[in-house]
Design an enzyme around this catalytic site. Structure first.
Site, PDB file in Angstrom:
ATOM      1  N   CYS A  59       6.016 -22.944  -1.455  1.00  3.62           N
ATOM      2  CA  CYS A  59       5.759 -23.484  -0.113  1.00  3.62           C
ATOM      3  C   CYS A  59       4.513 -24.364  -0.067  1.00  3.62           C
ATOM      4  O   CYS A  59       4.242 -25.005   0.941  1.00  3.62           O
ATOM      5  CB  CYS A  59       5.664 -22.360   0.898  1.00  3.62           C
ATOM      6  SG  CYS A  59       7.127 -21.318   0.872  1.00  3.62           S
ATOM      7  N   HIS A  90       9.047 -25.791   8.897  1.00  3.34           N
ATOM      8  CA  HIS A  90       8.568 -25.583   7.531  1.00  3.34           C
ATOM      9  C   HIS A  90       9.582 -26.090   6.502  1.00  3.34           C
ATOM     10  O   HIS A  90      10.231 -25.298   5.819  1.00  3.34           O
ATOM     11  CB  HIS A  90       8.283 -24.093   7.334  1.00  3.34           C
ATOM     12  CG  HIS A  90       7.668 -23.731   6.017  1.00  3.34           C
ATOM     13  ND1 HIS A  90       6.960 -24.611   5.227  1.00  3.34           N
ATOM     14  CD2 HIS A  90       7.661 -22.543   5.337  1.00  3.34           C
ATOM     15  CE1 HIS A  90       6.543 -23.985   4.130  1.00  3.34           C
ATOM     16  NE2 HIS A  90       6.963 -22.745   4.165  1.00  3.34           N
TER      17      HIS A  90
END
Lengths: 145, 403
Positions: free
Chosen positions: B101, B351
């Site tokens: 991430c 995200h």
């Protein structure tokens, strides 16, 4: 709260023998489990202890000795999982309870929890115990001590 | 300790969102599922606005670094080659980077290093991810396999589960409460509501968050960020080129980076992420700044607990007090501390893994130059901080940015 309500049908996904590549080192851990023992490793060069066992040490040491740890400890942390990853969802019912047990020397191990009659609590006395599954496979669970 | 001067000179940001899937018959008449938006289309949406903003053409761009976190999400191997070709950075070096991430900020850090080394003067960092065409359970699977297969994955530890282990521990050790956790997404949605690039523009209440369905207890639905499609791009330049090209450069004065243990059970504690602390201290030291100097911050709120730990780890509040700090509106624009995630964060803005760390920097640029939507504009921003985490601290990048 009964075990059934907490959804502890985790047998297949916890199988430690058949869900991963078996190496000579890991076989030693499994053999210990079959004898009811939890084996950790200790680096002969720097003395650091590892649970889960590592077979090489970050210090560069490759000579590690096995030792049996006391399977009793305290619950370090927990989670009640309601949505499983797809690869796991096929083999378990939700929710399932995951625990992290802390042994002596701050060694820790993650596993499914069984035998709870209420929500898990950080600091509760727990133990980890191997268990042969109905299909003959082997797993270990964290249970109230 | 100052680091070589490299600036952001152009920014581009797609709208983050759920573009979903299309189902078509394949050559054998079987139904096949495809992403409704491709890497190509998404890359366009942020790259060309960034190029235009920089006031340059592809002739001026010497190479690219492409952030795509998972090939399985894209359904495309060698994604950097595809993206670079698509946006016309052809015949010039490209590479894909991956740090889960934190992939987006690693693309920036890699582009920074290529410029700081003196090898190149102008590099594009492009982050892009297509995620929403896959089912939530398969997306969860793709992220969960990043856990240790032997000791974590087989116990069904999903990404929400990793963070729930921190939350349960912090509730016990630091007295973190359910309501304090809920105060984080309430703030994210408060600001995300005003952000035109945000995926979920809706205000929520503490009761909404606390009463939402459990995902991995103690974490509930509103503690968890979104799964998104999106892209973001920054054009980066050396000191000499930046001064020549741009009257509004944003300088990277701190590039902090660190990591933490692979297995969650090996961490020294589960109340903080020490990799955050190390990366933050490195960035502060390089820039000569402290937490007190930060005017606006973007922290990695993949889960509410992650934002609370970030407040503590980056020094915005005392260690162990992150929950109280959040509940006391410490991170609001009109609050007593550092306004944080005033773009809506990962929770409301979204995200798209490879884009996230770049999207933070794009919004920081806009905050510095006063061009965000008025209700979420922080007055007089001189120093911005971005914080992007891969997995649960296995990769951490913290940047300090100044005009």
């Amino acid at each position: 709260m009964s075990e059934h309500e907490m959804g502890f049908v985790v047998e297949l996904s916890s199988d430690v023998k058949n869900r991963q590549r078996m190496t000579a080192d890991f076989r030693k851990f499994i053999t210990g489990l079959e004898e009811g023992k939890f084996l950790a490793t200790k680096c002969k060069k720097c003395g650091k202890k590892f649970m889960p066992p590592r077979f090489t040490c970050p210090c560069g040491g490759t000579d590690l000795e096995w030792f049996e740890i006391n399977p009793e400890g305290t619950l370090y942390t927990w989670s009640i999982v309601h949505f499983a990853p797809e690869g796991i969802a096929k083999q378990t019912n939700v929710p399932y309870v995951l625990g992290v047990i802390e042994f002596e020397d701050e060694l820790r191990l993650a596993a499914h929890m069984k035998g709870l009659t209420s929500k898990p609590k950080v600091g509760m006395k727990v133990k980890v115990a191997p268990q042969e599954l109905e299909n003959g496979n082997l797993a270990y669970f964290i249970k109230p001590a | 300790m100052a680091i070589p001067k490299v600036a952001i000179v152009g920014i581009g940001h797609s709208k983050y969102g759920k573009r979903g899937k299309v189902i078509q018959e394949d050559i054998e008449g079987e139904k096949a599922t495809y992403p409704a938006v491709t890497l190509r289309e998404l890359a366009h949406e942020s790259y060309f606005p960034a190029l235009e903003h920089a006031g340059i053409t592809n002739d001026d761009v010497e190479g690219s670094v492409v952030g795509i976190a998972a090939e399985a999400f894209a359904g495309q191997g060698a994604g950097a080659a595809l993206v670079a070709d698509e946006v016309g950075i052809i015949g010039k070096p490209t590479m894909r980077v991956e740090t889960a991430c934190a992939t987006g900020s690693t693309a920036i850090r890699t582009a920074w290093a290529q410029i700081a080394s003196g090898q190149f003067d102008v590099i594009a960092a492009i982050g892009v991810e297509t995620m929403t065409w896959l089912s939530s359970s398969y997306a969860t699977e793709l992220m969960s396999v990043a856990g240790d297969h032997r000791w974590e994955y087989i116990y069904g530890i999903s990404f929400p589960t990793f963070y729930s282990l921190y939350a349960a521990r912090k509730m016990s050790v630091d007295g973190l409460t359910r309501e304090q956790l809920s105060s984080v997404p309430v703030k994210s949605h408060h600001y995300g509501y005003y952000n035109k690039n945000a995926q979920l523009r809706r205000q929520i209440t503490i009761e909404d968050a606390t009463g939402s369905i459990p995902i991995a207890e103690p974490l509930r639905l509103y503690d968890c960020c979104l799964i998104s499609d999106g892209s973001a791009t920054v054009i980066m330049a050396s000191e000499e080129k930046a001064k020549e090209m741009s009257s509004e450069p944003l300088w990277l004065t701190g590039i902090g980076t660190s990591s933490d243990t692979f297995r969650v059970t090996d961490r020294p504690n589960l109340t903080n992420i020490e990799g955050n602390v190390r990366a933050g201290q490195m960035a502060y030291k390089q820039s000569g700044k402290t937490a007190k100097d930060i005017d606006v911050a973007y922290v990695h709120d993949c889960f509410s607990i992650a934002e609370i730990m970030a407040y503590e780890d980056l020094g915005f509040c005392e260690r162990g007090k992150g929950g109280e700090w959040s509940a006391e509106r410490g991170a609001y624009i009109d609050g007593p501390g550092v306004p944080t995630n005033v773009d809506g964060g990962l929770k409301s803005k979204g995200h798209p893994l490879g884009a996230t760390g770049i999207g933070q920097v794009v919004d920081a640029y806009k905050q510095v130059y006063g061009t965000v939507e008025k209700p979420r504009q922080v007055p007089d921003v001189e120093v911005a901080l971005t914080h992007n985490v891969g997995q649960h601290g296995q990769f951490v990048n913290v940047f300090i940015l100044e005009p």
